[in-house]
Design an enzyme around this catalytic site. Structure first.
Site: not given
Ligand code: ADP
Ligand code: MG
Length: 412
Positions: A37, A212, A368, A391
Site C-alpha cells: 500500500r 459469505k 482482498g 470493500g
Molecule cells: P474477497 O476478500 O476476495 O472478497 P472473501 O473474503 O469473500 O473474498 O472470501 C475469502 C475466503 O473465503 C477465503 O479465505 C477462503 O478460504 C474462503 N472460502 C472459499 N471457499 C470456501 C469454502 N467452501 N468453505 C469455507 N471457506 C471458503
Molecule cells: Mg475478504
C-alpha cells in the site's frame, strides 16, 4: 475521466498538498508485513515532490475504539503511524517529517515549516474520535492547513470520513483544488470498465466466490443485472445449492440468505445467467481433512463439506470464459489457503491471465482475498487490473461507479 486528476492540477510549487493515502498496512508488533500500500502511493507522492509541492500525507491505520478507554490506549499503541514513517522514508529515499499528532501547534508549525518538495506524515487519522464521523471541526482544521487536496486512498473511498470527504468538501467550497491521485485514477478507470459495459465489452462474465453471500448481496444483484454470465464458486455455492433444494452434506451455508439466493436464481433465469458448479472437492473436515474426494455431481453427501470447485467445473468455467471480453472476479473458488483446495482458484487465475495475454480480454479482480490468492500464486501481474480495495471495489460496482471519496472530488 470526468473527475479532476493530479495532472490537471495547476501550479503546485510551494503549495501545501494534503494527500489522503491508504497506509493501512498489516502490522504485527510494529513490523510491516506487506508494504504494497505504501509502494502504491509512491507515484502520486513523487509527482508532487517533483512539482515542488509541500506534501502532507494522512491515513488511517487499523481501528481505534473510542468508547472503551483501555481499548483505545491499546489500539493507539498498536496502530501508531510511527511504525510506517521509517519504511516510507526508505522507499522515498529521503527522510520524511513525521509528526506524531493529528492536530495542534506541533502539526501546524511542522506544516508551515515544510520546504518545497518535502514530505510530512502525520499520526493515524483514527486517533481522532471525529474522523470516522466526518466531524466538521476536524475537517475544517485539516482544511485550514491545506491549499490542495489529493485523494489517493482507494481502500477508504467508500467511507465519508473527515479525511476522505470533509476536507475536500470544505476546500471545494473555498474554491481550492481537489483531485484524484494516480492510484485512484487507475482504480476508477479499471473498475469502471465493469460498470459502463458497452456492446463491444460483452460478453461480460462475473465470477463470484468467497466466504459469505451476506457480505456481497448488493454486488451480486448488480452483477446479475449487468453481466451476461455469473459463475458461482466458493463457500457461497452451498447457499445457492441449499436454496435449490440440493443436498449440501455438512457444508456451511447461510440459512438467512436462502431467500436472497432464490431471488438471484429467479432474476437470472430468463437469460440463463447464473451458473453453479457441477462438481466439488469435498472433505470430511475443514480444519483436518483426512478424506478428500471429488463428487460425481452437484450433490454433497452427509459427512462431507464443500471446499473447492471440482475438476469438471474448472473445465466448464474455462469454456464459458473463452467467449468473454470483460471479466470481473471477486472471491476465491475454494479454501485456497490449503493447497488441497487451491486448484479451483488457480484454474481461474490461469484462464483469466491467459485470456488477457492472448486475446486482450479485460480482467479485473476486486476483493482482498482474491487479490492475495492471485498474488501468492504468481498471477497478479497477468490481470488487467487488480484492485487494492476489497470493500471499496465492490461498493463502486454496486453503486455504478459512485463512492463518496470520488464524488466529492471536483469535476474537470
Ligand atoms: P474477497 O476478500 O476476495 O472478497 P472473501 O473474503 O469473500 O473474498 O472470501 C475469502 C475466503 O473465503 C477465503 O479465505 C477462503 O478460504 C474462503 N472460502 C472459499 N471457499 C470456501 C469454502 N467452501 N468453505 C469455507 N471457506 C471458503
Ligand atoms: Mg475478504
Amino acid at each position: 475521466m470526468s473527475k479532476k486528476t493530479i495532472t490537471d492540477l495547476k501550479e503546485l510549487k510551494g503549495k501545501v498538498v494534503f494527500v489522503r493515502v491508504d497506509f493501512n498496512v498489516p502490522l504485527k508488533n510494529g513490523v510491516i508485513n506487506d508494504d504494497n500500500r505504501i509502494v502504491a502511493a509512491l507515484p502520486t507522492i513523487n509527482y508532487l515532490r517533483e512539482k515542488g509541492a509541500r506534501v502532507v500525507l494522512f491515513s488511517h491505520l487499523g481501528k481505534v475504539d473510542h468508547k472503551d478507554p483501555v481499548k483505545c490506549a491499546e489500539n493507539k499503541a498498536k496502530n501508531d503511524m510511527k511504525f510506517v514513517a521509517p519504511r516510507l522514508s526508505q522507499l522515498l529515499g529521503e527522510e520524511v517529517v513525521y509528526v506524531p499528532e493529528t492536530r495542534g501547534e506541533v502539526l501546524s508549525q511542522a506544516v508551515k515549516s515544510l520546504k518545497d518538495g518535502q514530505v510530512l506524515l502525520m499520526q493515524n487519522t483514527r486517533y481522532e474520535k471525529g474522523e470516522s464521523k466526518n466531524d466538521l471541526d476536524l475537517a475544517s482544521y485539516w482544511a485550514s492547513l491545506a491549499d490542495v487536496f489529493v485523494m489517493d486512498a482507494f481502500g477508504s473511498a467508500h467511507r465519508a470520513h473527515s479525511s476522505t470527504y470533509g476536507v475536500p468538501e470544505i476546500l471545494n467550497s473555498q474554491g481550492k483544488e481537489t483531485a484524484l491521485g494516480f492510484l485512484m485514477q487507475k482504480e476508477v478507470e479499471g473498475l469502471n470498465r465493469c460498470v459502463n459495459i458497452t456492446d463491444a465489452d460483452r460478453p461480460f462474465v462475473a465470477i463470484l466466490g468467497g466466504a459469505k453471500v451476506s457480505d456481497k448481496i448488493l454486488v451480486v444483484e448488480k452483477l446479475i443485472e449487468k453481466a451476461d454470465k455469473v459463475l458461482i464458486g466458493g463457500a457461497i455455492t452451498c447457499t445457492f445449492l441449499k436454496a435449490l433444494g440440493k443436498p449440501v452434506g455438512n457444508s456451511r451455508y447461510e440459512a438467512d440468505q436462502l431467500d436472497f439466493a432464490l431471488r438471484c436464481v429467479e432474476l437470472a433465469k430468463a437469460k440463463n445467467k447464473l451458473v453453479l458448479p457441477i462438481d466439488h472437492i469435498v472433505a470430511d473436515d475443514f480444519a483436518m481433512p483426512l478424506d478428500v474426494r471429488v463428487t460425481t455431481g452437484v450433490e454433497i453427501s452427509d459427512g462431507f463439506e464443500r471446499l473447492d470447485i471440482g475438476p469438471r467445473t474448472r473445465l466448464y468455467y474455462n469454456d464459458i470464459l473463452q467467449n468473454a471480453k470483460t471479466v470481473f472476479w471477486n472471491g476465491p473458488m475454494g479454501v485456497f489457503e490449503n493447497p488441497l483446495f487451491a486448484e479451483g482458484t488457480k484454474a481461474i487465475c490461469e484462464t483469466l491471465t491467459k485470456l488477457t495475454r492472448e486475446k486482450g480480454v479485460f480482467t479485473v479482480i476486486g476483493g482482498g482475498d482474491s487479490a492475495s490468492a492471485a498474488s501468492q500464486m504468481g498471477y497478479k501481474e497477468g490481470f488487467s487490473h487488480v484492485s487494492t480495495g476489497g470493500g471499496a471495489s465492490l461498493e463502486l460496482i454496486q453503486n455504478e461507479g459512485h463512492l463518496p471519496g470520488i464524488d466529492v472530488i471536483a469535476d474537470k
